[in-house]
Write a protein that holds these residues in place. Structure first.
Motif, mmCIF file in Angstrom:
data_model
loop_
_atom_site.group_PDB
_atom_site.id
_atom_site.type_symbol
_atom_site.label_atom_id
_atom_site.label_comp_id
_atom_site.label_asym_id
_atom_site.label_seq_id
_atom_site.Cartn_x
_atom_site.Cartn_y
_atom_site.Cartn_z
ATOM 1 N N GLU A 123 0.866 -1.178 0.000
ATOM 2 C CA GLU A 123 0.000 0.000 0.000
ATOM 3 C C GLU A 123 0.902 1.227 0.000
ATOM 4 O O GLU A 123 1.741 1.388 0.879
ATOM 5 N N ARG A 124 0.767 2.066 -1.030
ATOM 6 C CA ARG A 124 1.567 3.281 -1.064
ATOM 7 C C ARG A 124 0.766 4.436 -1.627
ATOM 8 O O ARG A 124 -0.248 4.246 -2.296
ATOM 9 N N VAL A 125 1.242 5.634 -1.348
ATOM 10 C CA VAL A 125 0.561 6.826 -1.825
ATOM 11 C C VAL A 125 0.694 6.925 -3.335
ATOM 12 O O VAL A 125 1.766 6.717 -3.882
ATOM 13 N N GLN A 126 -0.398 7.210 -3.984
ATOM 14 C CA GLN A 126 -0.390 7.412 -5.427
ATOM 15 C C GLN A 126 -0.322 8.901 -5.697
ATOM 16 O O GLN A 126 -1.334 9.575 -5.748
ATOM 17 N N LEU A 127 0.895 9.414 -5.848
ATOM 18 C CA LEU A 127 1.009 10.857 -6.020
ATOM 19 C C LEU A 127 0.387 11.349 -7.322
ATOM 20 O O LEU A 127 -0.022 12.480 -7.420
ATOM 21 N N ARG A 128 0.309 10.471 -8.301
ATOM 22 C CA ARG A 128 -0.292 10.890 -9.564
ATOM 23 C C ARG A 128 -1.762 11.236 -9.385
ATOM 24 O O ARG A 128 -2.344 11.914 -10.207
ATOM 25 N N ARG B 212 6.251 15.733 -9.687
ATOM 26 C CA ARG B 212 7.469 15.997 -8.930
ATOM 27 C C ARG B 212 8.521 16.745 -9.755
ATOM 28 O O ARG B 212 9.250 17.593 -9.246
ATOM 29 N N SER B 213 8.572 16.430 -11.053
ATOM 30 C CA SER B 213 9.619 17.039 -11.879
ATOM 31 C C SER B 213 9.462 18.559 -11.969
ATOM 32 O O SER B 213 10.434 19.281 -12.158
ATOM 33 N N VAL C 141 9.678 17.749 0.435
ATOM 34 C CA VAL C 141 8.412 18.392 0.047
ATOM 35 C C VAL C 141 7.387 17.322 -0.340
ATOM 36 O O VAL C 141 6.244 17.353 0.105
ATOM 37 N N GLN C 142 7.859 16.347 -1.140
ATOM 38 C CA GLN C 142 6.962 15.273 -1.574
ATOM 39 C C GLN C 142 6.410 14.506 -0.370
ATOM 40 O O GLN C 142 5.224 14.181 -0.314
ATOM 41 N N LYS D 138 0.139 27.051 -3.993
ATOM 42 C CA LYS D 138 0.848 27.967 -3.093
ATOM 43 C C LYS D 138 1.324 27.253 -1.823
ATOM 44 O O LYS D 138 2.326 27.643 -1.229
ATOM 45 N N ALA D 139 0.607 26.192 -1.420
ATOM 46 C CA ALA D 139 1.049 25.416 -0.254
ATOM 47 C C ALA D 139 2.337 24.669 -0.584
ATOM 48 O O ALA D 139 3.251 24.577 0.238
ATOM 49 N N ILE D 140 2.415 24.151 -1.823
ATOM 50 C CA ILE D 140 3.654 23.486 -2.254
ATOM 51 C C ILE D 140 4.784 24.520 -2.322
ATOM 52 O O ILE D 140 5.893 24.265 -1.852
#
Ligand code: ZN
Length: 153
Positions: free
Chosen positions: A42-47, A63-64, A91-92, A106-108
């Motif tokens: 189980e992992r985070v799906q950043l996409r 991320r790029s 950050v990620q 803006k939060a990123i």
């Protein structure tokens, strides 16, 4: 979770633990029907995380894009690629930890600024000057002055 061997619909979790780098949960499962054992992650799906921009438009997290803006801000500052990767990964990880499907651009930007502040004041000012929309030149000068003052403390 369906058994990949006999397609039975249920399996039991026998063991559940984080992976070494703590970015995923590894589960050992056993099929209720045939008894086969298998593993799921189980992992985070950043996409699937959506970034909401200041004009209200949305795009998939990428991320790029953070890597590019950080690299630009740190150009010719003699900061090793490893440090930049660390910053972007940090950050990620913060975004992952929030667990929200949406995050404001803006939060990123603020997370990147927080990271750059401790790394290099010039890179920080460069990034902030792009990220913050300074209404007038004197706003930026005031901001840059505050950074310089903070750097002297
Ligand atoms: Zn089975």
């Amino acid at each position: 979770m369906r058994c990949p061997f006999c397609a039975h619909d249920d399996s039991q979790v026998k063991d559940s633990r984080p992976t070494e780098d703590n970015t995923a949960i590894r589960r050992r499962r056993q099929c209720d029907s045939c008894g086969a054992r298998f593993t799921t992650f189980e992992r985070v799906q950043l996409r699937e995380i959506t970034v909401v921009k200041s004009d209200g438009s949305r795009e998939s997290f990428d991320r790029s894009k953070i890597e590019q803006s950080v690299a630009l801000a740190c150009r010719k500052r003699g900061i090793g690629q490893e440090r930049l990767d660390q910053l972007v990964s940090g950050v990620q990880r913060q975004i992952e930890t929030l667990g929200d499907p949406e995050i404001e651009a803006k939060a990123i930007g603020q997370m990147v600024m927080d990271g750059l502040r401790g790394l290099d004041s010039v890179a920080y000012i460069r990034f902030a000057s792009v990220y913050r929309e300074f209404a007038e030149a004197k706003d930026f000068e005031e901001f840059a002055g505050n950074v310089r003052d903070a750097g002297q403390e």
